[in-house]
Design an enzyme around this catalytic site. Structure first.
Site, PDB file in Angstrom:
ATOM      1  N   ASP A 125       0.601   6.337 -10.817  1.00 37.15           N
ATOM      2  CA  ASP A 125      -0.113   6.976  -9.701  1.00 37.15           C
ATOM      3  C   ASP A 125       0.905   7.925  -8.641  1.00 37.15           C
ATOM      4  O   ASP A 125       1.830   7.395  -8.114  1.00 37.15           O
ATOM      5  CB  ASP A 125      -0.709   5.998  -8.854  1.00 37.15           C
ATOM      6  CG  ASP A 125      -1.675   6.545  -7.659  1.00 37.15           C
ATOM      7  OD1 ASP A 125      -1.534   7.749  -7.320  1.00 37.15           O
ATOM      8  OD2 ASP A 125      -2.529   5.710  -7.231  1.00 37.15           O
TER       9      ASP A 125
ATOM     10  N   GLU B 235      -9.796   9.528  -5.524  1.00 39.92           N
ATOM     11  CA  GLU B 235      -9.695   9.070  -4.370  1.00 39.92           C
ATOM     12  C   GLU B 235      -9.759   9.829  -2.994  1.00 39.92           C
ATOM     13  O   GLU B 235     -10.316   9.417  -1.946  1.00 39.92           O
ATOM     14  CB  GLU B 235      -8.642   7.799  -4.041  1.00 39.92           C
ATOM     15  CG  GLU B 235      -7.327   8.432  -4.096  1.00 39.92           C
ATOM     16  CD  GLU B 235      -5.895   7.640  -4.545  1.00 39.92           C
ATOM     17  OE1 GLU B 235      -5.891   6.831  -5.447  1.00 39.92           O
ATOM     18  OE2 GLU B 235      -5.395   7.424  -3.313  1.00 39.92           O
TER      19      GLU B 235
ATOM     20  N   ASP C 272     -14.792   6.608  -4.873  1.00 40.16           N
ATOM     21  CA  ASP C 272     -14.386   5.974  -3.543  1.00 40.16           C
ATOM     22  C   ASP C 272     -15.555   5.647  -2.828  1.00 40.16           C
ATOM     23  O   ASP C 272     -16.278   6.440  -2.613  1.00 40.16           O
ATOM     24  CB  ASP C 272     -13.301   6.653  -3.092  1.00 40.16           C
ATOM     25  CG  ASP C 272     -12.635   5.838  -1.736  1.00 40.16           C
ATOM     26  OD1 ASP C 272     -11.460   5.294  -1.852  1.00 40.16           O
ATOM     27  OD2 ASP C 272     -13.431   5.725  -0.888  1.00 40.16           O
TER      28      ASP C 272
ATOM     29  N   GLU D 151     -10.222  -0.975  -9.915  1.00 37.64           N
ATOM     30  CA  GLU D 151      -8.925  -1.079  -9.215  1.00 37.64           C
ATOM     31  C   GLU D 151      -8.942  -2.443  -8.443  1.00 37.64           C
ATOM     32  O   GLU D 151     -10.249  -2.596  -7.949  1.00 37.64           O
ATOM     33  CB  GLU D 151      -8.350  -0.083  -8.445  1.00 37.64           C
ATOM     34  CG  GLU D 151      -7.161  -0.435  -7.958  1.00 37.64           C
ATOM     35  CD  GLU D 151      -6.505   0.924  -7.286  1.00 37.64           C
ATOM     36  OE1 GLU D 151      -7.272   1.664  -6.857  1.00 37.64           O
ATOM     37  OE2 GLU D 151      -5.261   0.845  -6.749  1.00 37.64           O
TER      38      GLU D 151
ATOM     39  N   TYR E  70      -3.126  -0.241   6.540  1.00 35.25           N
ATOM     40  CA  TYR E  70      -4.679  -0.371   6.045  1.00 35.25           C
ATOM     41  C   TYR E  70      -5.627  -0.641   7.331  1.00 35.25           C
ATOM     42  O   TYR E  70      -5.269  -1.602   7.956  1.00 35.25           O
ATOM     43  CB  TYR E  70      -4.876  -1.449   5.029  1.00 35.25           C
ATOM     44  CG  TYR E  70      -4.209  -1.111   3.508  1.00 35.25           C
ATOM     45  CD1 TYR E  70      -3.743   0.173   3.518  1.00 35.25           C
ATOM     46  CD2 TYR E  70      -4.440  -1.912   2.486  1.00 35.25           C
ATOM     47  CE1 TYR E  70      -3.420   0.454   2.066  1.00 35.25           C
ATOM     48  CE2 TYR E  70      -4.213  -1.482   1.155  1.00 35.25           C
ATOM     49  CZ  TYR E  70      -3.842  -0.182   0.946  1.00 35.25           C
ATOM     50  OH  TYR E  70      -3.430   0.200  -0.216  1.00 35.25           O
TER      51      TYR E  70
ATOM     52  N   GLU F 193      -2.306   9.428 -12.360  1.00 30.93           N
ATOM     53  CA  GLU F 193      -3.203   9.731 -11.112  1.00 30.93           C
ATOM     54  C   GLU F 193      -2.611  10.531 -10.104  1.00 30.93           C
ATOM     55  O   GLU F 193      -1.672  10.474  -9.758  1.00 30.93           O
ATOM     56  CB  GLU F 193      -3.616   8.330 -10.763  1.00 30.93           C
ATOM     57  CG  GLU F 193      -4.508   8.172  -9.584  1.00 30.93           C
ATOM     58  CD  GLU F 193      -4.886   6.604  -9.384  1.00 30.93           C
ATOM     59  OE1 GLU F 193      -4.698   5.915 -10.134  1.00 30.93           O
ATOM     60  OE2 GLU F 193      -4.895   6.278  -7.941  1.00 30.93           O
TER      61      GLU F 193
ATOM     62  N   HIS G  64     -11.737   3.653  -7.496  1.00 30.93           N
ATOM     63  CA  HIS G  64     -10.297   3.491  -6.565  1.00 30.93           C
ATOM     64  C   HIS G  64     -10.803   2.460  -5.681  1.00 30.93           C
ATOM     65  O   HIS G  64     -11.961   2.192  -5.145  1.00 30.93           O
ATOM     66  CB  HIS G  64     -10.157   4.833  -5.802  1.00 30.93           C
ATOM     67  CG  HIS G  64      -9.076   4.489  -4.679  1.00 30.93           C
ATOM     68  ND1 HIS G  64      -9.669   4.750  -3.420  1.00 30.93           N
ATOM     69  CD2 HIS G  64      -7.842   4.262  -5.009  1.00 30.93           C
ATOM     70  CE1 HIS G  64      -8.338   4.519  -2.605  1.00 30.93           C
ATOM     71  NE2 HIS G  64      -7.367   4.251  -3.276  1.00 30.93           N
ATOM     72  N   ALA G  65      -9.694   1.386  -5.272  1.00 34.33           N
ATOM     73  CA  ALA G  65     -10.058   0.262  -4.795  1.00 34.33           C
ATOM     74  C   ALA G  65      -8.766  -0.021  -3.772  1.00 34.33           C
ATOM     75  O   ALA G  65      -8.784  -1.039  -2.979  1.00 34.33           O
ATOM     76  CB  ALA G  65     -10.581  -1.114  -5.226  1.00 34.33           C
ATOM     77  N   GLY G  66      -7.708   0.855  -3.712  1.00 31.54           N
ATOM     78  CA  GLY G  66      -6.482   0.571  -2.919  1.00 31.54           C
ATOM     79  C   GLY G  66      -6.630   0.571  -1.576  1.00 31.54           C
ATOM     80  O   GLY G  66      -6.259   1.898  -1.106  1.00 31.54           O
TER      81      GLY G  66
ATOM     82  N   LYS H  94      -1.094  -0.899 -12.471  1.00 29.32           N
ATOM     83  CA  LYS H  94      -0.535   0.433 -12.067  1.00 29.32           C
ATOM     84  C   LYS H  94       0.750   0.598 -11.237  1.00 29.32           C
ATOM     85  O   LYS H  94       0.901  -0.477 -10.474  1.00 29.32           O
ATOM     86  CB  LYS H  94      -1.732   1.039 -11.360  1.00 29.32           C
ATOM     87  CG  LYS H  94      -1.772   2.432 -10.856  1.00 29.32           C
ATOM     88  CD  LYS H  94      -2.879   3.164 -10.608  1.00 29.32           C
ATOM     89  CE  LYS H  94      -3.150   2.929  -9.177  1.00 29.32           C
ATOM     90  NZ  LYS H  94      -4.473   3.483  -8.789  1.00 29.32           N
TER      91      LYS H  94
ATOM     92  N   LYS I 206       3.439   2.687  -9.079  1.00 28.11           N
ATOM     93  CA  LYS I 206       3.463   4.053  -8.295  1.00 28.11           C
ATOM     94  C   LYS I 206       4.794   4.849  -8.627  1.00 28.11           C
ATOM     95  O   LYS I 206       5.719   4.159  -8.710  1.00 28.11           O
ATOM     96  CB  LYS I 206       3.690   3.716  -6.619  1.00 28.11           C
ATOM     97  CG  LYS I 206       2.460   2.933  -5.954  1.00 28.11           C
ATOM     98  CD  LYS I 206       1.455   4.188  -5.732  1.00 28.11           C
ATOM     99  CE  LYS I 206      -0.040   3.441  -5.258  1.00 28.11           C
ATOM    100  NZ  LYS I 206      -0.906   4.808  -5.268  1.00 28.11           N
TER     101      LYS I 206
ATOM    102  N   GLY J 223       0.895  -1.289  -0.107  1.00 29.71           N
ATOM    103  CA  GLY J 223      -0.031  -0.021  -0.148  1.00 29.71           C
ATOM    104  C   GLY J 223       0.876   1.280   0.009  1.00 29.71           C
ATOM    105  O   GLY J 223       0.176   2.344  -0.073  1.00 29.71           O
TER     106      GLY J 223
ATOM    107  N   ASP K 188       3.122   4.562  -1.008  1.00 37.29           N
ATOM    108  CA  ASP K 188       3.342   5.381  -2.196  1.00 37.29           C
ATOM    109  C   ASP K 188       3.919   6.461  -1.916  1.00 37.29           C
ATOM    110  O   ASP K 188       4.707   6.724  -0.785  1.00 37.29           O
ATOM    111  CB  ASP K 188       1.871   5.956  -2.555  1.00 37.29           C
ATOM    112  CG  ASP K 188       1.163   6.687  -1.699  1.00 37.29           C
ATOM    113  OD1 ASP K 188       1.437   7.763  -1.156  1.00 37.29           O
ATOM    114  OD2 ASP K 188      -0.161   6.238  -1.439  1.00 37.29           O
TER     115      ASP K 188
ATOM    116  N   ASN L  48       0.243  10.091  -6.249  1.00 37.95           N
ATOM    117  CA  ASN L  48      -0.417  10.300  -4.926  1.00 37.95           C
ATOM    118  C   ASN L  48      -0.177  11.608  -4.400  1.00 37.95           C
ATOM    119  O   ASN L  48       0.104  11.830  -3.472  1.00 37.95           O
ATOM    120  CB  ASN L  48      -0.003   9.169  -3.713  1.00 37.95           C
ATOM    121  CG  ASN L  48      -0.712   7.918  -4.089  1.00 37.95           C
ATOM    122  OD1 ASN L  48      -0.234   7.182  -4.972  1.00 37.95           O
ATOM    123  ND2 ASN L  48      -1.745   7.695  -3.568  1.00 37.95           N
TER     124      ASN L  48
HETATM  125  C1  LIG Z   1      -2.201   4.516   0.581  1.00 36.89           C
HETATM  126  C2  LIG Z   1      -2.959   3.804  -0.394  1.00 36.89           C
HETATM  127  O1  LIG Z   1      -2.523   2.301  -0.201  1.00 36.89           O
HETATM  128  C3  LIG Z   1      -2.913   4.508  -1.725  1.00 36.89           C
HETATM  129  O2  LIG Z   1      -1.733   4.463  -2.105  1.00 36.89           O
HETATM  130  C4  LIG Z   1      -3.590   3.833  -2.742  1.00 36.89           C
HETATM  131  O3  LIG Z   1      -4.984   3.937  -2.611  1.00 36.89           O
HETATM  132  C5  LIG Z   1      -3.326   4.307  -4.093  1.00 36.89           C
HETATM  133  O4  LIG Z   1      -3.469   5.532  -4.304  1.00 36.89           O
HETATM  134  C6  LIG Z   1      -4.412   3.412  -4.946  1.00 36.89           C
HETATM  135  O5  LIG Z   1      -4.793   4.205  -6.092  1.00 36.89           O
HETATM  136  O6  LIG Z   1      -4.839   2.440  -4.908  1.00 36.89           O
HETATM  137 MG   LIG Z   2      -4.201   6.149  -6.162  1.00 37.51          MG
END
Ligand SMILES: C[C@H](O)[C@@H](O)[C@@H](O)[C@H](O)C(=O)O
Ligand SMILES: [Mg+2]
Length: 443
Positions: free
Chosen positions: A250, A305, A328, A386, A34, A276, A355-357, A220, A222, A24, A26, A252
C-alpha cells in the site's frame, strides 16, 4: 416496525493519539491520530434507542467534519424515521443536494464524510429498531426496498435499477446456505497492523510472528517512502510468511504514474497480490495505465479508500483501472451509496476487498461485506476484508475475529456505538486523555 421523530442530533470530536506509537502510519500520513466525528441521534420514541454514526478522520480534520455535520443537521431534525427509510433515496438526495452545501462537495470531501456520519447513525437506528444487526437487515430486506435506498443518478449508464434488481434476484438463490456459511466460518480477513510504515523492523518482526501464530495468512505492508527501506521490509516479511501466504502493498498515493510502475517493478520479486493507491485517488486513467503495466508482473491495482463517490468507482470500473475494489463505510454516502458500488462491482466482475484501516471501520464494513457475500457476490474468490488491531475496545460491540475471519455481528445495529466513557475521555480537546497531552492548553 420503524418509528419515532428525530428530536436531537449531537456530534462530538473524538480523537485517539495513535500517532504516538506510529500506529496507522503510511507514506503520506506520517502522524495519524485515528479519530471520528461521532454522531448520535435520538427520537421522541419511548424505546430510548439511539442511532450512532461515525465517519473516520485524522486528528485536526475532525473539527472540520464536525462543523459540516452541524451544517447538515437541519435536514434530519424533526423528521419521522418512517418517512426517511420509506423513501431513503429522496432523503439521501436531500442531504447531498443541499443547495448551498453542495457547492463545497458535491458528494465529496468533508461534506460527504459528514453525510456518511449522519446516515450511518440513521442505519444504526433502523437496524436497532428492527432488532437485527445491519447485515441481516439488508439480507432480509425485499430487493425493491433495498433499491429504493440507492440514488441511481449518474450511474444508470452502467447500472439501471432493473439490472440491479436482477442481480439481487439472482442473489436470492443459495442465500440461506451462504448465511449459514458466514455464521459458521466468518468472512476471510487480512491484517495490516503488523507493518505500518512508522514501525521499526523489530516491531514488524514481533507483530508478524504473533500474527502468524494467531493464524493470519494474508498481510499488507506499507511502502512508498524509500525504495531501499521497502525492499528490506518486504524481504523481511516475505521471508517470515513464506512463499505461499498472501502479501499486499500500500503506497497511499505517494507516486506519479511512471514512478509507480518503476517502483513496483523493483518490488515485484516479493510477489505482491496488489499495489494499493499507487497514485492520486482521482487519477482514473493513471490507475488504468498502472494496471496495464503491472499485469504482466502478476500485480493488481487496488483502490477506493479515498474514492469520492459512486461516480469515480463507476469510471474506475469502466476504465479497467482496478482489479480489487475497496469500499469504505465512512467515505461514501453510507450504506446507501455503498450498495450501489457493490452492485456495480458485481456487474463488472471485480472483487470487493473493503478498506478498514481506521477507528471503527472494521466494525462497520464487516456488515457490508457479509451482506455482499450472502446477497450479491456469492463468492469469496480473491476476496478478503481488511483488519487492523486497534481501538476496538472503545466500541460497545467490537468485531470478533476467529481464525483470521470476521464473525458476523449478532447485536442489533451497525456496531457503530462507542462506549460513552471512551468518548468522554477522548473528546478533543477537553477529554482526560487530551488534557494530559496538551498541558499548556487554555480554556
Ligand atoms: C492513515 C491510515 O492508517 C491509512 O494508512 C490506512 O487507512 C491504510 O491506507 C489502509 O489501507 O489501511
Ligand atoms: Mg490503504
Amino acid at each position: 416496525m420503524v418509528h419515532g421523530r428525530i428530536s436531537r442530533l449531537s456530534v462530538r470530536d473524538v480523537r485517539f493519539p495513535t500517532s504516538l506509537g506510529g500506529h496507522g502510519s503510511d507514506a503520506m500520513h506520517t502522524d495519524p491520530d485515528y479519530s471520528a466525528a461521532y454522531v448520535v441521534i435520538e427520537t421522541d420514541s419511548e424505546d430510548g434507542l439511539q442511532g450512532c454514526g461515525i465517519t473516520f478522520t485524522l486528528g485536526k480534520g475532525t473539527e472540520v467534519v464536525v462543523c459540516a455535520v452541524n451544517a447538515l443537521t437541519h435536514h434530519v431534525l424533526h423528521k419521522d424515521l418512517r418517512d426517511i427509510v420509506g423513501d431513503f433515496r429522496s432523503f439521501y438526495r436531500q442531504l447531498t443536494s443541499d443547495g448551498q452545501l453542495r457547492w463545497i462537495g458535491p458528494e465529496k470531501g468533508v461534506v460527504h464524510l459528514a453525510t456518511a456520519a449522519i446516515l450511518n447513525a440513521v442505519w444504526d437506528l433502523w437496524a436497532k429498531q428492527e432488532g437485527k444487526p445491519l447485515w441481516k437487515l439488508l439480507v432480509d430486506m425485499d430487493p425493491r426496498m433495498l433499491l429504493s435506498c440507492i440514488d441511481f443518478r449518474y450511474i444508470t449508464d452502467v447500472l439501471t435499477e432493473e439490472e440491479a434488481y436482477e442481480i439481487l434476484q439472482k442473489g436470492q438463490v443459495g442465500k440461506k446456505e451462504r448465511e449459514k456459511q458466514m455464521l459458521t466460518h466468518g468472512y476471510p480477513a487480512y491484517t495490516t497492523s503488523c507493518a505500518w510504515l512508522g514501525y521499526s523492523d523489530t516491531t514488524l518482526k514481533q507483530l508478524c510472528a504473533a500474527a502468524l501464530k494467531d493464524g493470519w495468512t494474508r498481510f499488507k505492508v506499507k511502502v512508498g517512502a524509500d525504495l531501499q527501506d521497502d525492499i528490506r521490509r518486504c524481504r523481511l516479511i516475505r521471508d517470515m510468511i513464506g512463499p505461499e501466504k498472501i502479501l499486499m502493498m500500500d503506497a497511499n498515493q505517494r507516486w506519479d504514474v511512471p514512478e509507480a510502475v518503476e517502483w513496483m517493478s523493483k518490488l515485484a520479486e516479493f510477489k505482491p497480490l496488489w499495489i494499493e493507491e499507487p497514485t492520486s485517488p482521482d487519477d482514473i486513467l493513471g490507475h488504468a495505465t498502472i494496471s496495464k503495466a503491472l499485469a504482466p508482473l502478476g500485480i493488481g491495482v487496488a483502490t477506493g479508500e479515498q474514492c469520492h463517490n459512486r461516480v469515480i468507482f463507476k469510471q474506475l470500473l469502466q476504465a479497467d483501472a482496478l482489479q480489487f475494489l475497496q469500499i469504505d463505510s465512512c467515505r461514501l454516502g453510507s450504506v446507501n451509496e455503498n450498495l450501489s458500488v457493490l452492485l456495480m462491482a458485481k456487474k463488472f466482475g471485480i472483487p470487493v476487498c473493503p478498506h478498514a484501516g481506521g477507528v471503527g471501520l472494521c466494525e462497520l464494513v464487516q456488515h457490508l461485506i457479509i451482506f455482499d457475500f450472502i446477497s450479491i457476490s456469492g463468492s469469496l474468490k480473491n476476496r478478503m476484508c481488511e483488519y487492523v488491531d486497534h481501538l476496538h475496545e472503545h466500541f460497545k460491540y467490537p468485531v470478533i475475529i476467529k481464525q483470521a475471519s470476521y464473525m458476523p455481528p449478532k447485536a442489533a445495529g451497525y456496531s457503530t456505538e462507542m462506549k460513552e466513557e471512551s468518548v468522554q475521555k477522548h473528546q478533543y480537546p477537553h477529554g482526560e486523555v487530551w488534557k494530559k497531552l496538551l498541558p499548556a492548553q487554555e480554556d
